[in-house]
Write a protein that holds these residues in place. Structure first.
Motif, PDB file in Angstrom:
ATOM      1  N   TRP A   1       0.850  -1.184   0.000  1.00 44.22           N
ATOM      2  CA  TRP A   1       0.000   0.000   0.000  1.00 44.22           C
ATOM      3  C   TRP A   1       0.884   1.232   0.000  1.00 44.22           C
ATOM      4  N   LEU A   2       0.673   2.104  -0.987  1.00 43.16           N
ATOM      5  CA  LEU A   2       1.397   3.365  -1.080  1.00 43.16           C
ATOM      6  C   LEU A   2       0.394   4.508  -1.059  1.00 43.16           C
ATOM      7  N   LYS A   3       0.711   5.533  -0.301  1.00 42.41           N
ATOM      8  CA  LYS A   3      -0.192   6.667  -0.144  1.00 42.41           C
ATOM      9  C   LYS A   3       0.608   7.956  -0.168  1.00 42.41           C
ATOM     10  N   GLY A   4       0.163   8.909  -0.981  1.00 44.56           N
ATOM     11  CA  GLY A   4       0.891  10.160  -1.136  1.00 44.56           C
ATOM     12  C   GLY A   4       0.283  11.309  -0.359  1.00 44.56           C
ATOM     13  N   THR A   5       0.966  12.438  -0.416  1.00 48.40           N
ATOM     14  CA  THR A   5       0.496  13.657   0.225  1.00 48.40           C
ATOM     15  C   THR A   5      -0.800  14.131  -0.426  1.00 48.40           C
ATOM     16  N   GLY A   6      -1.755  14.577   0.384  1.00 47.53           N
ATOM     17  CA  GLY A   6      -3.012  15.079  -0.157  1.00 47.53           C
ATOM     18  C   GLY A   6      -4.190  14.692   0.701  1.00 47.53           C
TER      19      GLY A   6
END
Length: 344
Positions: free
Chosen positions: A122-127
Motif C-alpha cells: 500500500w502506497l499513499k501520497g500527500t493530499g
C-alpha cells in the motif's frame, strides 16, 4: 496454571505456550479488549529487515508504475493504491507471511489452520486521500457478526506513522459491536478515531470486526505499508496462491508455508477425492505446526496434483466403502482423512 494439551482446546494449547514464549500475551489481551494491537519494530525484526522489505515494495511499485523511486511521491500525490498480489514479486515477502509473532497472533484469532488470502503493498501520497471508517467483514449477507472473526491481517509499517503522516486509525472496542458502521457512524468516527503513532518496522494486527480507516497525509513523501490478510481454511482466498505457488517456493519455506498456500485443502470436492502419490502420503496435513519451525520444507510438501473433478473413481470408492464398512462415519474424520493415504 499449567497449560496442558487438553483435547477440548484443540491446537490452542501449544499455540498459547508459544505465544507466551514470544512474550505476546499482552498483545493477545489487547486484541481481545480493543480489537487491535501494535508490535514494536524490535519484535518484528532488525532494522536491515525493515529496510529490505521497504526497498522491495518500492522496487515493485516502480516496476508497475514505470517510474523512478524519486518520481513515486508525485505519482501518488493526492492518491493511494493497494498493490495486489505481491507475494511472488520478491522472496522476502514469503518470509514475512510466516513471521512467528504476526502469524501466531493471527492464528489466535482464526485458528492454526488458517490460510493466506492477500499479500499486498500500500502506497499513499500527500493530499486529501483517506480511507473511510469500515470493517473488513465481507460476509455481506450477514447483517450481524459471530463472535469469532473470519479474516485477520497484519499491516507492516514501512514508513513512520502519525496522524499527519496519514496513519491507520481505529475505533477501539468496536469489534465487540459485531456489525458494520452505518454511514452516519462512519462520518462521526472519521476524525475521532485513534491514529496509530508508530515507527517504521512496527506491525499492526486486527481481525475483521474492528472498525478502522485512515487520515489524510499532510507531510511530504509516501506512507508505505505491506499487508497480509489470512482467512479461515474453508473460505475462498482473495488471491490465487494455491494456483500459483511452485515447488521451489514450497521447498525453500517451512512446512507452515504450504498450509498457508492451502496445498492440501479439502475443497473443492469432485466426484471422487484425489488419490495421493506415494511421495505425498506422509506429508504434514494435520496437527499443530510450531511458530519456531523455520527449516525449509525441502520436499516435505508437494504441489497439489492434477485432478479430474468430473470422473468417478469406482475402484477408489469401493476401497473406501470397504474400509468404512460397519463403522460410524463422522464428517470431521472424512475431512481429516481425505486424500491422506491409499485405502487398503
Amino acid at each position: 496454571m499449567q497449560i496442558e494439551d487438553w483435547p477440548s482446546a484443540k491446537s490452542l494449547s501449544p499455540l498459547y505456550r508459544e505465544l507466551k514464549q514470544l512474550h505476546l500475551l499482552e498483545h493477545v489481551a489487547e486484541l481481545d479488549a480493543f480489537g487491535f494491537t501494535v508490535l514494536p519494530p524490535d519484535v518484528v525484526g532488525p532494522p536491515e529487515q525493515h529496510e529490505a522489505v521497504r526497498e522491495a515494495l518500492l522496487t515493485v511499485a516502480c516496476e508497475r508504475k514505470k517510474c523512478t523511486e524519486t518520481e513515486l511521491p508525485e505519482v501518488f500525490r493526492d492518491g493511494q493504491e493497494l498493490m495486489r498480489f505481491m507475494l511472488w514479486d520478491d522472496p522476502i515477502f514469503e518470509q514475512i507471511i510466516v513471521h512467528p509473532a504476526a502469524l501466531g497472533l493471527i492464528q489466535y484469532l482464526l485458528g492454526t489452520n488458517c490460510i493466506l488470502s492477500l499479500c499486498d503493498g500500500w502506497l499513499k501520497g500527500t493530499g486529501e486521500s483517506r480511507t473511510g471508517i469500515h470493517c473488513d467483514w465481507a460476509q455481506f449477507e450477514m447483517p450481524t457478526f459471530p463472535p469469532e472473526p473470519y479474516t485477520a491481517n497484519f499491516n507492516y509499517l514501512l514508513s513512520d506513522y502519525s496522524k499527519d503522516d496519514g496513519a491507520l486509525a481505529f475505533v477501539p472496542g468496536s469489534h465487540r459491536w459485531r456489525r458494520w458502521p452505518s454511514s452516519e457512524e462512519g462520518e462521526y468516527w472519521n476524525d475521532r478515531s485513534h491514529a496509530v503513532e508508530a515507527p517504521m518496522g512496527s506491525m499492526v494486527i486486527w481481525g475483521d470486526h474492528t472498525w478502522h480507516g485512515s487520515y489524510p497525509r499532510k507531510t511530504d513523501g509516501l506512507r508505505l505499508m505491506m499487508l497480509g490478510t489470512y482467512c479461515r481454511a474453508h473460505m475462498q482466498t482473495q488471491e490465487p496462491f494455491r494456483q500459483t505457488v511452485d515447488q521451489d517456493a514450497l521447498d525453500r519455506n517451512p512446512v507452515r508455508f504450504g498450509r498457508l498456500m492451502d496445498v492440501y485443502g479439502a475443497f473443492p470436492f469432485g466426484k471422487s477425492p484425489p488419490r495421493p502419490g506415494k511421495d505425498a502420503q506422509n506429508a504434514p496435513r494435520a496437527g499443530y505446526l510450531s511458530l519456531f519451525d523455520t527449516e525449509p520444507a525441502a520436499g516435505k510438501v508437494k504441489l497439489r496434483p492434477e485432478h479430474d473433478y468430473g470422473t468417478y473413481d469406482t475402484k477408489f470408492a469401493a476401497a473406501i466403502a470397504k474400509r468404512s464398512k460397519g463403522t460410524k462415519i463422522r464428517f470431521p474424520d472424512l475431512y481429516r482423512d481425505r486424500g491422506r493415504r491409499e485405502p487398503s
